[in-house]
Design an enzyme around this catalytic site. Structure first.
Site, PDB file in Angstrom:
ATOM      1  N   ARG A 151     -13.422 -14.946   2.225  1.00 28.58           N
ATOM      2  CA  ARG A 151     -13.060 -15.501   3.523  1.00 28.58           C
ATOM      3  C   ARG A 151     -12.696 -16.989   3.456  1.00 28.58           C
ATOM      4  NH1 ARG A 151     -13.068 -10.957   3.947  1.00 28.58           N
ATOM      5  NH2 ARG A 151     -14.045  -9.552   5.439  1.00 28.58           N
ATOM      6  N   LYS A 158      -7.683  -0.353  -9.498  1.00 32.46           N
ATOM      7  CA  LYS A 158      -8.411  -1.027  -8.412  1.00 32.46           C
ATOM      8  C   LYS A 158      -9.581  -0.176  -7.943  1.00 32.46           C
ATOM      9  CE  LYS A 158      -7.713  -2.932  -3.736  1.00 32.46           C
ATOM     10  NZ  LYS A 158      -8.108  -1.929  -2.752  1.00 32.46           N
ATOM     11  N   THR A 182      -5.490   2.784  -6.949  1.00 35.90           N
ATOM     12  CA  THR A 182      -6.794   2.665  -6.295  1.00 35.90           C
ATOM     13  C   THR A 182      -7.593   3.939  -6.525  1.00 35.90           C
ATOM     14  OG1 THR A 182      -5.881   1.195  -4.637  1.00 35.90           O
ATOM     15  CG2 THR A 182      -7.963   2.274  -4.098  1.00 35.90           C
ATOM     16  N   TYR A 218      -1.925   5.634  -4.455  1.00 34.62           N
ATOM     17  CA  TYR A 218      -2.968   6.657  -4.402  1.00 34.62           C
ATOM     18  C   TYR A 218      -2.434   7.883  -5.129  1.00 34.62           C
ATOM     19  CZ  TYR A 218      -5.893   4.340  -0.833  1.00 34.62           C
ATOM     20  OH  TYR A 218      -6.716   3.489  -0.167  1.00 34.62           O
ATOM     21  N   SER A 243       0.801  -1.224   0.000  1.00 33.14           N
ATOM     22  CA  SER A 243       0.000   0.000   0.000  1.00 33.14           C
ATOM     23  C   SER A 243       0.832   1.270   0.000  1.00 33.14           C
ATOM     24  CB  SER A 243      -0.906   0.009   1.233  1.00 33.14           C
ATOM     25  OG  SER A 243      -1.492   1.280   1.419  1.00 33.14           O
ATOM     26  N   ARG A 245     -15.580  -0.193   2.287  1.00 30.42           N
ATOM     27  CA  ARG A 245     -15.058   0.959   3.021  1.00 30.42           C
ATOM     28  C   ARG A 245     -15.180   2.280   2.275  1.00 30.42           C
ATOM     29  NH1 ARG A 245     -11.653  -1.066   7.228  1.00 30.42           N
ATOM     30  NH2 ARG A 245     -10.223   0.686   7.259  1.00 30.42           N
TER      31      ARG A 245
END
Ligand SMILES: Cc1cc2nc3c(=O)[nH]c(=O)nc-3n(C[C@H](O)[C@H](O)[C@H](O)COP(=O)(O)O)c2cc1C
Ligand SMILES: Cc1cc2nc3c(=O)[nH]c(=O)nc-3n(C[C@H](O)[C@H](O)[C@H](O)COP(=O)(O)O)c2cc1C
Ligand SMILES: Cc1cc2nc3c(=O)[nH]c(=O)nc-3n(C[C@H](O)[C@H](O)[C@H](O)COP(=O)(O)O)c2cc1C
Ligand SMILES: Cc1cc2nc3c(=O)[nH]c(=O)nc-3n(C[C@H](O)[C@H](O)[C@H](O)COP(=O)(O)O)c2cc1C
Lengths: 359, 359, 359, 359
Positions: C286, C227, C155, C129, C106, C254
């Site tokens: 998951r 993304k 993103t 970003y 990230s 989110r």
């Protein structure tokens, strides 16, 4: 702050409104079925982010018939606001003025429409209940014109109301000191309960028949908007009768329990009246994304009912203004994330129908 | 008053009926699946308000074959009413008389049909279970004719019943002092439980075969209505056999557990028999708006089962009469709010199919 | 062991992450509606066993554009991993190396991308970003190239975020000692909350407009993957713009609350871009069978967000490696039971749409 | 009696089976999703009463390929019955004999197939797991032939099993004294858990490939039925391979969690194989009406898994016999109420698809 979103005023209001009054405000008619459906209707739709647009010149302004609005939120007519705050409708009017919001003042306001007019901003409409005595109806309209209201909103879905089971259980009765300030003593307000056995004749006392509406529209110097329309056929008929617009509404679930959510009925109504006839919606809006969804499904703008009362109870004029600001920001966020540079652009947006695996 | 709507008698009855008896009355067969489906079926439909009509000359009256009814509510046949009130079926009959309601008196009433006839109003029908010995069947019909019953309602869905798990758990057994007053000692009442292993032969003891029904219809001097019809094919066959009408019913969820709601099956049945054949419905009706929905989906009128017993337990004849009055008012409110000036007009109404986002 | 499946790390993490931090990690934006939809989307699909295939030569390897992967699980970019473990992204990188997993590092990592590069395996991508100052963006890309990252993942769905009600209630604030290690002091990170009233202008500070993306793709020496794509039209446009692939993602619920599940939008997006354009998916995965379903519905591979943090909190590098191993085994079991000998074969598999009877 | 219906043995068994063992028996694989779907699938269908038929000559008998059955209930293969009762499979066999029920004896029975054969009635089938060493497989078949089993049922869905989270949490391990009595010491039973990382190669040890099945069918002197089929294509392929029939089954939710209910997949499978190929079904059957629904949707007969173990735990042979008697009576009641005079007639019955309004 504890207030993270407009809807937070709902839970907070529980600390500010006495339980019986809260039952009256929060409850729907019957067993609250329509009340639930109203909320549920918004959950069925998802907004698809398309975050690639240039929002430098985006705006929430719109025109509604002859009216220019800064944003698509109006304050719905809500009766007897003294129930939750001493400043009542005057505080609400101040918040409307401060946030460029059109306020729709109720026939059953607890202060007079003249006093409200003095406090509210440039944009104000008057909500009218047809009175048993036609002359009283005419007088209300004349007063609204004099006080510079810019439109008449005739509410047609409350000639008889099915009692709210919740209110009956809570034992709420309107306190003596809270009255319908606009109305003379001879006034007979719409029945809030089923009279002994004469539903049909009682109904006729203030039934909003097309004949009565046609006469009103013809004689009234202001645009006449009809509130409480849920059928596409009726919407088309009212359009042809000369109405200036309609509000798709089930009175926040307070008339016939079991009525579908107004949002669910909106698309067919928009289809029936065409793209350019003003169609507003209320019932169940609790966030900016709810408003976004309503507009995507066919509305031009939305009315805010209970959130208004909740915010008023918590912090008076400031509360209402803050709540409106939050709604607007939530709404702008949706516009930015979907690349809608104008309210009109939202109407071309496609929502995603959310189907959940039930378990 | 604590009673805000007809359905309120349901909760209130819990204070008036002893738990084991309540289990017997309230329960369905098996695991109450059909019982739930019955209630649920009404929730799937929403009523769209169209409040613009002139209701000055509206009426709830209707004709059903050769019968003129003041309103579309009938009292369903409910056995053994002494379980909840000493005046039993006599009180129910008085309430029927007081409210212009047709009462359908059960084969298994706890007072005789002759006594009921003396107390009830002008309109009364007799519900018949086919007896193992055909001659007993004939005798019941003859007595009904003598006591001026105006129709025979043959219930076909209870020749064998699946036991109610709830009733078995509660340990209910019919008290000795409560008997089927119409029936001679030699009578063998329909099995309420699965006999040891001979379902098929047991079933034949009182099976309502088309052959038996055809004979009964041919020989009976009164119109014969068949209660417990759920299949369109059977409905059409009964129409052709000469039945005077049918009741779409799953016995309030008391026969085969897992049977769909009668409301769900109604539209296809109406389609199969055409517009003019009398079709009644019961199972799950708890309010005037439920009745409105049933009529909009194809019924001419509805029967009220459990609500009748609940109201009887709470306040005897007065309770039943009050409950019927509330139902009627709730129904009239729906008519006013939808602009239906007659019961027939409801049949042309379109309901809205409610689809909820599941949480 | 207490860990029977990859998802078990979720419950276990509750014992390892301090409640406020957990709220930040676990929560979605708004009222967690999208968070729920993400999980729910996988429940709607069932896998049909076809256990007859010879799996002797089966493999989970695949190619994604120019990249060869051992298996279709990637580690999603997750900011500030120091929140849950002192070794933070370095531990995650080690786990990636040990399990042949591509790690997407990230922009907001709590250690620098250079340090991460030293610890991670052969396959690493850098998540970018767009920075308010374009030169900062360029510098980040240059550093990523220098550190041998093999792709840039831009993103686009977080230029403005709606606040998480849960996080606000929990009172979480980022601890001072946890910082975005990649970013110079002059950096202004994406807004995590709605600024006072200037959503639109704030949005433009780092809005990922097509113009900016086009320039980046053109100038960047590495393949650029986008993304946060959820609309088929946008997917097609990005394909035409020269993107090397997309990640269908709602940022794990989110960003805009009320966004549909990314899985629900996947099939239409795959249709829009054709069979050979790399399409990854995240949000809600998951288990290995969730990944299997995503691939059957159109994805090439999937990214693992929260499970990564949970496993990291429980057992550092070992935890993340173990979690990835479990995911892979769960996934291989699905392949064996459905007779899919390769990841590509899964794409031809038909899932069964599960419709539940709601209670 | 406390036992009002076959399903009541389920709740009662909680008092007779030690919790860890109960977890093993009751649980499904993974998170029990398929287990729930299995039950839920039956709730989606309603049975429409048509109570007008003459049932004097009705029968539950049927033929299945070359086998004549008294009724459509078989006892499913269930391993290790000593876990719940000392008499184990011998008691079950006695109950089968007493109720004219075909018992399918498991490879993993806790007493030998020879002993079971001595106690069971005329009808018995042997369930076969392919053994890692082919010669062991052959020996099992030879023994089954010698003991007069009339069919071989090859279970294909358990070559690798996903672990049951519930069983792992409960900490169940097979007690030492309970063993697979049919199997020699060299036997390697199917893996009940995911081995360290070699799913694919492990899978091949006993994978039921078409090649292996084809050989078995060719060489086996008994009819070979394949259990665990869920895909229409596979069903058709097995039909063409010479199988004597199939069992549509997801192993009672004990293989791949997330598999759809077998009932949901049944109609497409029946379509794929035509009307005359024997198709049995299991997974989730708890009542006679469940069996009725399975047959109406395409099955010839059904297998009873867990109910068998529950009844065995409560009352040994008597319990199993009583449970089968209740199932049969519940089934006969459905036949009577729908006018089906034979099992074949049920196949022409139309069920009603129940759609519930979710709250
Ligand atoms: C306490 C209360 C009083 C109301 N009074 C009026 C009224 O006097 N006139 C009117 O047209 N609508 C009235 N309404 C209905 C609102 O105008 C509006 O249709 C409704 O509240 C919208 O739904 P919402 O509360 O979910 O936003 C009232 C609603 C509430 C909750
Ligand atoms: C306690 C009880 C007794 C009943 N007895 C009879 C009866 O004797 N004959 C009959 O045809 N139906 C009988 N019914 C069925 C009713 O006539 C009617 O079909 C059913 O109650 C309608 O459903 P509802 O209770 O939801 O209104 C009985 C129902 C109940 C609850
Ligand atoms: C705590 C947290 C931090 C995240 N930080 C980033 C980030 O810095 N950049 C980014 O592109 N996505 C970020 N994401 C989103 C993830 O990359 C991914 O899209 C999401 O977690 C997938 O959903 P899942 O958590 O259900 O697997 C973050 C997610 C979480 C939960
Ligand atoms: C405890 C238990 C053991 C089982 N053992 C076997 C077995 O050895 N062989 C087999 O083919 N199926 C076995 N099964 C699956 C059953 O044959 C059957 O498919 C399943 O139980 C049907 O679902 P039901 O339990 O809902 O009726 C077993 C099931 C259970 C519950």
């Amino acid at each position: 702050s504890e207030i993270a979103c407009a809807q937070d005023y709902e839970a907070l209001a529980h600390q500010f409104i006495e339980p019986k009054r809260l039952a009256y405000i929060e409850g729907g008619s019957g067993h609250d079925r329509t009340l639930q459906l109203n909320r549920d209707a918004f959950q069925k739709w998802g907004i698809i982010p398309r975050p690639f647009a240039d929002m430098a010149h985006a705006t929430t302004a719109l025109t509604l018939g002859s009216h220019a609005l800064e944003h698509p939120f109006l304050l719905a007519p809500v009766a007897y606001q003294k129930l939750v705050h001493p400043n009542a409708e005057l505080a609400t009017a101040q918040a409307a003025a401060a946030t460029d919001t059109t306020m729709v003042s109720s026939t059953l306001s607890s202060v007079t429409m003249e006093d409200i007019a003095e406090h509210s901003g440039a944009m104000r409409w008057f909500q009218l209940y047809l009175q048993p005595d036609e002359q009283n109806t005419t007088e209300l309209v004349i007063r609204a014109v004099k006080s510079d209201y810019q439109a008449i909103v005739v509410t047609v879905d409350a000639a008889v109301q099915s009692p709210s089971i919740r209110v009956l259980r809570a034992g709420f009765v309107m306190p003596n000191e809270i009255t319908a300030a606009n109305l003379e003593s001879q006034f007979q307000k719409p029945h809030e309960g089923v009279s002994k056995s004469r539903i049909f004749s009682d109904y006729m006392v203030s039934a909003p028949t097309f004949a009565r509406l046609e006469k009103l529209i013809r004689e009234c110097p202001l645009p006449v908007i009809i509130k409480g329309v849920l059928s596409p056929q009726d919407a088309a008929a009212l359009h042809d009768l000369g109405a200036a617009g309609i509000v798709v509404s089930n009175h926040g679930g307070r008339t016939l329990d079991g009525t579908p959510a107004s949002l669910d009925l909106l698309p067919a109504i928009r289809d029936a009246v065409g793209d350019r006839f003003p169609v507003l919606l209320d019932s169940g809006i609790r966030s900016g994304s709810d408003a976004f969804k309503a507009i995507a499904l066919g509305a031009d703008a939305v009315l805010i009912g209970r959130l208004q009362v909740y915010a008023l109870s918590v912090a008076g004029a400031l509360g209402v203004a803050h709540m409106l600001k939050l709604l607007r920001e939530e709404f702008e966020l949706c516009m930015a994330m979907t690349g809608c540079q104008s309210v009109t652009a939202i109407r071309s947006t496609t929502l995603h129908s959310v189907m959940r695996a039930s378990c």
